[in-house]
Structures are given as structure tokens and as C-alpha cells.
Design a protein around this motif. Structure first.
Motif, PDB file in Angstrom:
ATOM      1  N   LEU A   1      61.542 -32.830   9.873  1.00 44.45           N
ATOM      2  CA  LEU A   1      61.071 -33.571  11.051  1.00 44.45           C
ATOM      3  C   LEU A   1      61.674 -34.961  10.974  1.00 44.45           C
ATOM      4  CD1 LEU A   1      57.245 -32.695  11.223  1.00 44.45           C
ATOM      5  CD2 LEU A   1      59.098 -31.668  12.553  1.00 44.45           C
TER       6      LEU A   1
ATOM      7  N   GLY B   1      61.892 -26.931  13.144  1.00 46.06           N
ATOM      8  CA  GLY B   1      60.781 -27.743  12.664  1.00 46.06           C
ATOM      9  C   GLY B   1      59.438 -27.391  13.265  1.00 46.06           C
TER      10      GLY B   1
ATOM     11  N   GLY C   1      64.647 -30.704  13.946  1.00 43.54           N
ATOM     12  CA  GLY C   1      63.648 -31.645  13.490  1.00 43.54           C
ATOM     13  C   GLY C   1      63.370 -32.793  14.425  1.00 43.54           C
TER      14      GLY C   1
END
Length: 233
Positions: free
Chosen positions: A25, A47, A218
Motif C-alpha cells: 500500500l 493491495g 498499492g
């Protein structure tokens, strides 16, 4: 009043990952209010599950802060309350079914909260009735179909009386009928004022939500309505 879920510049790197590898992330800031129905979409590795597991403190940020109703998930004293309020139904229900009978499995979570036995029985009855499994309460979970196991997993979460339920690709292993049943359960929870977050690869499922979050490598790349997502660029 603080939002139910708030990410404030959250970055997460998996332990032991190479510093040159992009984080799972990357600088995510977002708020989710009580009662919303939110779909989380993105390619494999984008993510999505990492994001979801930050919502109930199964993972903690490498940088930034996640707050649940204003409570920082990094503070261990808040964890029991956070995990009681934010429930999660996993892709494979067998990962969270722990008892040999459906009734016992549904009671497992409330028992760990030291709830009085009479209230536990009431919660179990209500949760199993909600997912239409009250007639099978004395059956072993391993004799159930995949869709029925998913319902039992959801009943165990509902018995905790959470304010939010996260479905982590909970329809991915089901046939079309089973998928529709789980989506109907999400709709019912939403109508009762429970916040629903669900991860899906199916855009026709995401279209049912009020709001769609799209992650890519992410990063948060879209946050809006399904209608806005489907509009040509």
C-alpha cells in the motif's frame, strides 16, 4: 463524529521485503462512513486484501495511521473492540470455521468476548436465522456445500454484532447461485445500516455497491460511484 474507518497516509511494506520493492500500500488516505456499501476492486496484487486487513488491525501500517471510530489500530488496548466491530468473511470459509458443529462455531466469537451464555444463545439463534441456516445448527460444517459454509462463516461474524462486515472475495469460490446468495446477504446487511466492504473481481458485483474503490499496485486510483467508474475517460 469521526468516520468509521480512516486511512491517513498509510503505507505498508511486507516484513522482510526488499526496500527497492514497491510497497503493498502506498500513501493511502481515505474515509469510510458508517452504513456505506463499498466495493474494492483491482488486479491481483493490487493491495485489496492488504487494505482490508488494515481495517480490523490484522495488519498495521508501516507508515501512517488507520483509525476505527477514532481509535488508532496500532494501540493494542483498542484491538478487542476494533475486531468486535469490524468483522471479516474470508474467501475460503474453512479458514475461519473452527468448531465441529455449526451452532458451536457461531458461538465461538461471542464466547471469546465473555458474553453471558443467555445472550450468546440469542445471538447464535439470530445470526443463523439471518443467513437461513438455523435448521442446520446441529450439523457438522464439513458436510455443507461451499455456499452453506460461507453462510456459516458469515453467521459467526454476525454473532459478534459488528458495525462493519468485510467480504474478502467471498464469492470467488462459489457457483452463480451461491454468489447471488452472498450478494443478497450483503444487501440485507446494508439495509440494516451495517457498513459493508467487499473485495471482488466481478464488475457486475461491484456495480451493486454505492461506492467503488480501485487499487492499482498499492495505490488508490479511483474512489467514486459505479456509474462514474463505468463512464468513458
Amino acid at each position: 463524529m469521526p468516520p468509521l474507518i480512516e486511512f491517513n497516509h498509510v503505507t505498508y511494506r511486507h516484513p522482510g521485503s526488499n526496500p527497492s520493492t514497491p510497497p503493498a500500500l502506498n500513501n493511502i488516505s481515505i474515509q469510510i462512513e458508517q452504513g456505506e456499501w463499498v466495493a474494492i476492486v483491482g488486479a491481483n496484487g493490487s493491495g485489496k486484501t492488504t487494505f482490508a486487513r488494515h481495517c480490523n488491525a490484522l495488519l498495521l501500517p508501516t507508515q501512517g495511521q488507520v483509525s476505527i471510530d477514532g481509535k488508532n489500530t496500532a494501540q493494542t488496548t483498542h484491538l478487542p473492540q476494533i475486531r468486535a466491530r469490524i468483522g471479516m468473511v474470508f474467501q475460503n470459509p474453512e479458514d475461519q470455521i473452527v468448531a465441529t458443529l455449526i451452532e458451536e462455531d457461531t458461538a465461538f466469537g461471542p464466547e471469546n468476548l465473555a458474553i453471558p451464555p443467555a445472550e450468546i444463545r440469542e445471538r447464535v439463534q439470530t445470526a443463523l436465522a439471518t443467513v437461513k441456516m438455523d435448521g442446520k445448527r446441529d450439523r457438522p460444517p464439513h458436510l455443507l456445500s461451499a455456499g452453506q459454509k460461507q453462510r456459516v462463516a458469515l453467521a459467526g461474524v454476525l454473532a459478534m454484532q459488528p458495525e462493519c462486515v468485510i467480504f474478502d472475495e467471498s464469492t470467488a469460490m462459489l457457483d452463480p447461485r451461491g454468489r447471488l446468495d452472498v450478494l443478497a446477504e450483503m444487501q440485507s446487511l446494508h439495509e440494516r445500516g451495517i457498513t459493508v466492504l467487499f473485495i471482488t473481481h466481478f464488475m457486475e458485483e461491484a456495480a451493486r455497491a454505492d461506492r467503488v474503490i480501485v487499487l492499482n499496485s498499492g495505490e488508490l486510483v479511483f474512489d467514486g460511484t459505479p456509474r462514474d467508474l463505468s463512464r468513458p475517460a
